[in-house]
Design a protein around this motif. Structure first.
Motif, PDB file in Angstrom:
ATOM      1  N   ALA A 190       0.832  -1.200   0.000  1.00 61.36           N
ATOM      2  CA  ALA A 190       0.000   0.000   0.000  1.00 61.36           C
ATOM      3  C   ALA A 190       0.873   1.260   0.000  1.00 61.36           C
ATOM      4  N   ALA A 191       2.184   1.057  -0.026  1.00 61.24           N
ATOM      5  CA  ALA A 191       3.104   2.209   0.014  1.00 61.24           C
ATOM      6  C   ALA A 191       3.070   2.985  -1.295  1.00 61.24           C
ATOM      7  N   THR A 192       3.313   4.279  -1.191  1.00 55.82           N
ATOM      8  CA  THR A 192       3.348   5.104  -2.398  1.00 55.82           C
ATOM      9  C   THR A 192       4.726   5.032  -3.059  1.00 55.82           C
ATOM     10  N   GLU A 193       5.714   4.590  -2.307  1.00 53.54           N
ATOM     11  CA  GLU A 193       7.075   4.549  -2.847  1.00 53.54           C
ATOM     12  C   GLU A 193       7.841   3.431  -2.151  1.00 53.54           C
ATOM     13  N   LEU A 194       8.660   2.721  -2.901  1.00 55.13           N
ATOM     14  CA  LEU A 194       9.480   1.655  -2.319  1.00 55.13           C
ATOM     15  C   LEU A 194      10.954   2.050  -2.402  1.00 55.13           C
ATOM     16  N   ILE A 195      11.632   1.981  -1.269  1.00 56.56           N
ATOM     17  CA  ILE A 195      13.045   2.369  -1.214  1.00 56.56           C
ATOM     18  C   ILE A 195      13.864   1.145  -0.825  1.00 56.56           C
ATOM     19  N   PRO A 196      14.818   0.740  -1.644  1.00 54.39           N
ATOM     20  CA  PRO A 196      15.668  -0.405  -1.270  1.00 54.39           C
ATOM     21  C   PRO A 196      16.484  -0.086  -0.017  1.00 54.39           C
ATOM     22  N   PHE A 197      16.814  -1.132   0.729  1.00 49.61           N
ATOM     23  CA  PHE A 197      17.548  -0.989   1.989  1.00 49.61           C
ATOM     24  C   PHE A 197      18.810  -0.146   1.838  1.00 49.61           C
ATOM     25  N   GLU A 198      19.648  -0.508   0.879  1.00 47.87           N
ATOM     26  CA  GLU A 198      20.938   0.189   0.726  1.00 47.87           C
ATOM     27  C   GLU A 198      20.748   1.644   0.304  1.00 47.87           C
ATOM     28  N   ALA A 199      19.716   1.877  -0.495  1.00 46.06           N
ATOM     29  CA  ALA A 199      19.457   3.247  -0.941  1.00 46.06           C
ATOM     30  C   ALA A 199      19.082   4.129   0.248  1.00 46.06           C
ATOM     31  N   TYR A 200      18.342   3.564   1.199  1.00 45.98           N
ATOM     32  CA  TYR A 200      17.921   4.351   2.368  1.00 45.98           C
ATOM     33  C   TYR A 200      19.057   4.522   3.363  1.00 45.98           C
ATOM     34  N   PHE A 201      19.715   3.417   3.679  1.00 49.86           N
ATOM     35  CA  PHE A 201      20.707   3.464   4.768  1.00 49.86           C
ATOM     36  C   PHE A 201      22.101   3.875   4.301  1.00 49.86           C
ATOM     37  N   GLY A 202      22.309   3.843   3.004  1.00 58.67           N
ATOM     38  CA  GLY A 202      23.630   4.202   2.496  1.00 58.67           C
ATOM     39  C   GLY A 202      24.606   3.062   2.716  1.00 58.67           C
ATOM     40  N   SER A 203      25.761   3.177   2.124  1.00 60.23           N
ATOM     41  CA  SER A 203      26.715   2.075   2.233  1.00 60.23           C
ATOM     42  C   SER A 203      27.532   2.202   3.519  1.00 60.23           C
TER      43      SER A 203
END
Lengths: 217, 217
Positions: free
Chosen positions: B202-215
């Motif tokens: 139901a989310a409007t946007e999906l963010i991959p784990f690495e994209a959110y938390f950074g490397s």
């Protein structure tokens, strides 16, 4: 008078004993013991189909079970349940953590080490649960390094919920002394004027299982 | 906008998706996957030290985790949380039952059968959990034989909490059709206007784990 169903070995029962004691609510206790399979006895299941202690029967015959639900119920009107919604959610967060992560590691480990017929065959399970127990005690220790009480600035039912199995961790070889902030919190809980030590009965009367439920035909 | 941390395989995450969907609260979702160990990644632990999904970060940076606490939080002001204290306790009773007895049987069984590297070595554990799963599904079936909703005369967050892993029981060889009242309740939940099917985002946007938390450095 209220009737509490449960035994002195159960930390979940201890939580309910403590809040009844704290609120000065008199109650009698029917001894229902896991090591005798009594929570799954058909006579007890007729009272609490979930097959678990603690359960409470009110004077009007209404029955409520589950330590968390009972803590919530008896905390009404006390400072142990905050008034703000977000703070209430924080209390529930730690109570669910206790029932989902903390108790299933610490209490199950205690059961396996104290009551299981042959703990030697459970080596892998014991190792897995010990690792989980160390993780959850570490989570609590980190939390309590920066605040006196687990969910709020004051004691709440989350502290009551987390107390017994944390206090009993020594029985499973996990000395709380290894977690300094957690140890200080245990002392803090034990200094509350209405604190009830583990293995202590606050009931005014004890009724054996068979005496209460009668014999099966 | 709210940020929900969790994945589509988790029933616990599904519960929070459903109440956000029911309340028309827009949110974005950061994909955090158990099968990649991400809930125990230090970057996620800094956000939620309990190491579990779901967790929600509010716009002010405040983080709340645990599916039960989140259901409670977002049910404020809706009919999904009763106003009477005894009825509220009944809702919590079934929510704790779900987290303590129902989910640890059904969800862990599903994990072992779907994701564990070698389910064959887990024969005893699978047999034990299957027996527990049958017991809890039977408890729900008995309960629903005499009432439409699990904790009250109307749907509550207890129904949302019990829905996903009950619906997914077919994946672990326990066809809900074997429990008639439970099956009718599943259909009833699925007929609610704001029902969200399992595995649905139901989310409007999906963010991959690495994209959110950074490397990590």
């Amino acid at each position: 008078m209220l009737t509490l169903f449960g035994n002195l070995d159960s930390g979940n029962v201890h939580k309910v004993q403590t809040i009844l004691h704290a609120r000065d609510i008199p109650f009698r206790r029917v001894d229902v013991r896991q090591d005798r399979g009594q929570p799954r006895d058909p006579r007890f299941l007729a009272l609490n189909p979930m097959g678990k202690v603690p359960a409470v029967r009110f004077e009007d015959g209404d029955v409520l079970s589950d330590s968390g639900a009972l803590l919530f119920h008896f905390a009404e009107g006390t400072g142990l349940w905050p008034t703000d919604r977000r703070r209430q959610a924080e209390v529930l967060r730690w109570m669910f953590f206790e029932q989902y992560s903390h108790e299933p590691a610490l209490a199950v480990l205690r059961y396996l080490m104290r009551f299981a017929p042959d703990p030697a065959v459970q080596t892998d399970r014991i190792a897995e649960l010990t690792q989980k127990a160390r993780f959850v005690l570490g989570v609590l220790d980190d939390r309590l390094a920066t605040q006196d009480w687990i969910a709020d600035a004051v004691p709440t039912i989350a502290d009551l919920a987390l107390y017994p199995y944390t206090r009993l961790a020594g029985e499973i070889g996990l000395d709380p002394g290894a977690w300094p902030a957690l140890s200080r919190w245990l002392t803090r809980v034990e200094s509350l004027p209405w604190h009830l030590p583990v293995y202590t009965d606050a009931a005014t009367e004890l009724i054996p299982f068979e005496a209460y439920f009668g014999s099966v035909a």
